[in-house]
Design a protein around this motif. Structure first.
Motif, PDB file in Angstrom:
ATOM      1  N   UNK A 133       0.839  -1.204   0.000  1.00  0.00           N
ATOM      2  CA  UNK A 133       0.000   0.000   0.000  1.00  0.00           C
ATOM      3  C   UNK A 133       0.871   1.251   0.000  1.00  0.00           C
ATOM      4  N   UNK A 134       0.528   2.211  -0.862  1.00  0.00           N
ATOM      5  CA  UNK A 134       1.276   3.454  -0.946  1.00  0.00           C
ATOM      6  C   UNK A 134       2.462   3.394  -1.899  1.00  0.00           C
ATOM      7  N   UNK A 135       2.787   2.217  -2.417  1.00  0.00           N
ATOM      8  CA  UNK A 135       3.926   2.107  -3.340  1.00  0.00           C
ATOM      9  C   UNK A 135       3.632   2.903  -4.608  1.00  0.00           C
ATOM     10  N   UNK A 136       2.410   2.736  -5.115  1.00  0.00           N
ATOM     11  CA  UNK A 136       1.926   3.575  -6.213  1.00  0.00           C
ATOM     12  C   UNK A 136       0.879   4.520  -5.642  1.00  0.00           C
ATOM     13  N   UNK A 176      -1.592  -5.817   1.026  1.00  0.00           N
ATOM     14  CA  UNK A 176      -1.155  -5.729  -0.366  1.00  0.00           C
ATOM     15  C   UNK A 176      -2.255  -5.122  -1.214  1.00  0.00           C
ATOM     16  N   UNK A 177      -1.832  -4.475  -2.295  1.00  0.00           N
ATOM     17  CA  UNK A 177      -2.791  -3.951  -3.258  1.00  0.00           C
ATOM     18  C   UNK A 177      -2.529  -4.602  -4.608  1.00  0.00           C
ATOM     19  N   UNK A 178      -3.602  -4.845  -5.343  1.00  0.00           N
ATOM     20  CA  UNK A 178      -3.497  -5.470  -6.659  1.00  0.00           C
ATOM     21  C   UNK A 178      -3.837  -4.444  -7.743  1.00  0.00           C
ATOM     22  N   UNK A 179      -3.086  -4.507  -8.831  1.00  0.00           N
ATOM     23  CA  UNK A 179      -3.279  -3.567  -9.938  1.00  0.00           C
ATOM     24  C   UNK A 179      -3.362  -4.330 -11.257  1.00  0.00           C
ATOM     25  N   UNK A 229      -5.699   2.448 -10.143  1.00  0.00           N
ATOM     26  CA  UNK A 229      -6.164   1.057 -10.123  1.00  0.00           C
ATOM     27  C   UNK A 229      -5.508   0.287 -11.262  1.00  0.00           C
ATOM     28  N   UNK A 230      -4.927   1.052 -12.214  1.00  0.00           N
ATOM     29  CA  UNK A 230      -4.198   0.459 -13.322  1.00  0.00           C
ATOM     30  C   UNK A 230      -2.779   1.026 -13.344  1.00  0.00           C
ATOM     31  N   UNK A 231      -1.834   0.195 -13.738  1.00  0.00           N
ATOM     32  CA  UNK A 231      -0.433   0.588 -13.846  1.00  0.00           C
ATOM     33  C   UNK A 231      -0.011   0.464 -15.299  1.00  0.00           C
ATOM     34  N   UNK A 232       0.749   1.410 -15.785  1.00  0.00           N
ATOM     35  CA  UNK A 232       1.203   1.351 -17.171  1.00  0.00           C
ATOM     36  C   UNK A 232       2.430   0.446 -17.296  1.00  0.00           C
ATOM     37  N   UNK A 233       2.703   0.034 -18.528  1.00  0.00           N
ATOM     38  CA  UNK A 233       3.902  -0.776 -18.762  1.00  0.00           C
ATOM     39  C   UNK A 233       5.163   0.005 -18.447  1.00  0.00           C
ATOM     40  N   UNK A 234       5.127   1.318 -18.623  1.00  0.00           N
ATOM     41  CA  UNK A 234       6.276   2.156 -18.295  1.00  0.00           C
ATOM     42  C   UNK A 234       6.555   2.108 -16.794  1.00  0.00           C
ATOM     43  N   UNK A 235       5.482   2.127 -15.998  1.00  0.00           N
ATOM     44  CA  UNK A 235       5.662   2.033 -14.549  1.00  0.00           C
ATOM     45  C   UNK A 235       6.214   0.665 -14.142  1.00  0.00           C
TER      46      UNK A 235
END
Length: 326
Positions: free
Chosen positions: A183-186, A269-272, A191-197
Motif C-alpha cells: 500500500x502506498x507504493x503507487x 497488499x494492493x493489486x493492480x 487502479x491500473x499501472x502502465x507498462x512504463x511504470x
C-alpha cells in the motif's frame, strides 16, 4: 476355520457345517433346522455327520422327536457362534471395502495450485473416496512434467500449456495474474499501472521453470517487453516469500489473484491491472498420452471436472430477483 478337537488334535472345520450345527443345536430338530436354512433334511444330516467325522466326536443324541446335544456339542457351540459371527463380520467389512474405491494417487502440483487451489478440491474428493491415499508433491511445472514422463507421479496440475508428444493437457480453471505492491507504493488513486511504470519498478519474479513466470513473460513479450527491459531484483521460489518481500516494500511482482485474498482483506497488499493488458491464463491437468490411467486417477479427474462444471453452472445462473425481460 480351525477349532480344537476333543481329543486334543486340531482340525479344519467348514463354515457351512458350523452354521448347520448351530441351527440344529438351537432348534433341537433336524427338520426345523432345514427349514430355517432353506435346505433339505438329508443335507442337514449329511453336514452334521461330516462335522462329527472331522471332530471325531458325537455331537447329538437322536430320539424320535428331537435331538439333544452331547457335552462335546455344548463346548463346540460356544466357539462355533464366535467363529460364525467373526466370519460374517469379516465378509461384511470386505464387501463394504470392495464397494468403495481404494488405492493410491500420486500427484504433482505447481505452487499456486497446490497451496491455494487444490485444498478445496481435495476436501470434496476425500469425502467421496476416503480410502484413496493421496501423495501430493509441490514443485514447478517443468519438474511436474518430467515426473509424469518418468512415471513418478500419475497426474499433474500445472500453470501453463505445454507442447510435448508424451503429455496430454486440458484446461480446468481460469486464473488472472495481477501486479501486487505494498500500500502506498503507487498512488492510491491508481487502479491500473502502465507498462512504463512496470519497467521503472524493481520486479520480484518466480524462479525459472515456474508457470507463472512463463505466462508473465509471454504477455510482456507480446506487449514489446523482454526480461532485459525489466529491473528484476530478486527471484524467489515461493509465493509466500514473494508476498512477504512485496509487503516489505522490496519491489512489485506478478502473482495469481487467487493467492492474495487474505492480504487484500487485511490491507497488506494492493493489486493492480496493467493498462490495456489483461493477464489471464488457464490452469491445466497433465497426464501421460497413450497410457491407461489408474482408476484412482480417473476418479480424481472426474471429480475435478465435475466440481468445475458445477462452478460454471453457478456462475451463469441469474441472481435472485434478476428476472428482467428484454
Amino acid at each position: 476355520m480351525v477349532v480344537k478337537k476333543m481329543n486334543g488334535k486340531v482340525g479344519h472345520v467348514n463354515y457351512e457345517r458350523l452354521n448347520t450345527f448351530i441351527a440344529v443345536a438351537e432348534k433341537s430338530n433336524f427338520s426345523e433346522a432345514a427349514k430355517m436354512l432353506y435346505v433339505t433334511q438329508p443335507t442337514i444330516t449329511s453336514q452334521i455327520k461330516a462335522l462329527e467325522e472331522e471332530l471325531e466326536t458325537k455331537l447329538f443324541e437322536r430320539t424320535t422327536k428331537k435331538v439333544e446335544m452331547t457335552q462335546s456339542a455344548k463346548i463346540l457351540l460356544k466357539y462355533a457362534r464366535e467363529i460364525v459371527q467373526m466370519n460374517d463380520a469379516a465378509r461384511k467389512e470386505i464387501k463394504h471395502m470392495e464397494s468403495q474405491s481404494y488405492g493410491d494417487l500420486r500427484m504433482g502440483c505447481s505452487l499456486t495450485i497446490g497451496e491455494y487451489i487444490l485444498p478445496q478440491f481435495l476436501n470434496q474428493f476425500k469425502e467421496t473416496y476416503p480410502l484413496i491415499q493421496l501423495q501430493v508433491n509441490i514443485e514447478n511445472s517443468h519438474s511436474i512434467l518430467e515426473s509424469i514422463k518418468a512415471q513418478v507421479i500419475d497426474v499433474g496440475l500445472i500453470e501453463k500449456p505445454i507442447q510435448d508428444v508424451q503429455i496430454c493437457v486440458e484446461p480446468f480453471l481460469e486464473d488472472e495474474l495481477v501486479l501486487i505492491a505494498a500500500p502506498g507504493y503507487f498512488s492510491d488513486n491508481d487502479s491500473h499501472i502502465t507498462l512504463e511504470q512496470v519497467q521503472e519498478s524493481p520486479l520480484i519474479f518466480r524462479e525459472e521453470g515456474s508457470g507463472t513466470r512463463s505466462v508473465v513473460n509471454d504477455y510482456l513479450r507480446n506487449s514489446g517487453l523482454t526480461e532485459d527491459d525489466l529491473q528484476i531484483v530478486m527471484e524467489l521460489g515461493s509465493t509466500e516469500a514473494i508476498k512477504a518481500a512485496v509487503e516489505s516494500g522490496l519491489g512489485v511482482s506478478f502473482i495469481s489473484k487467487n493467492t492474495i485474498k487474505k492480504e487484500q482483506k487485511l490491507g497488506l497488499l494492493k493489486a493492480y491491472s496493467i493498462t490495456n493488458l489483461k493477464m489471464k491464463r488457464d490452469f491445466y491437468i497433465a497426464y501421460r498420452k497413450n497410457h491407461v490411467l489408474k482408476s484412482t486417477t480417473d476418479l480424481f479427474l472426474d471429480t475435478l471436472r465435475s466440481i468445475m462444471k458445477e462452478r460454471e453452472t453457478l456462475m451463469v445462473q441469474p441472481l435472485a430477483g434478476d428476472d428482467h425481460k428484454y
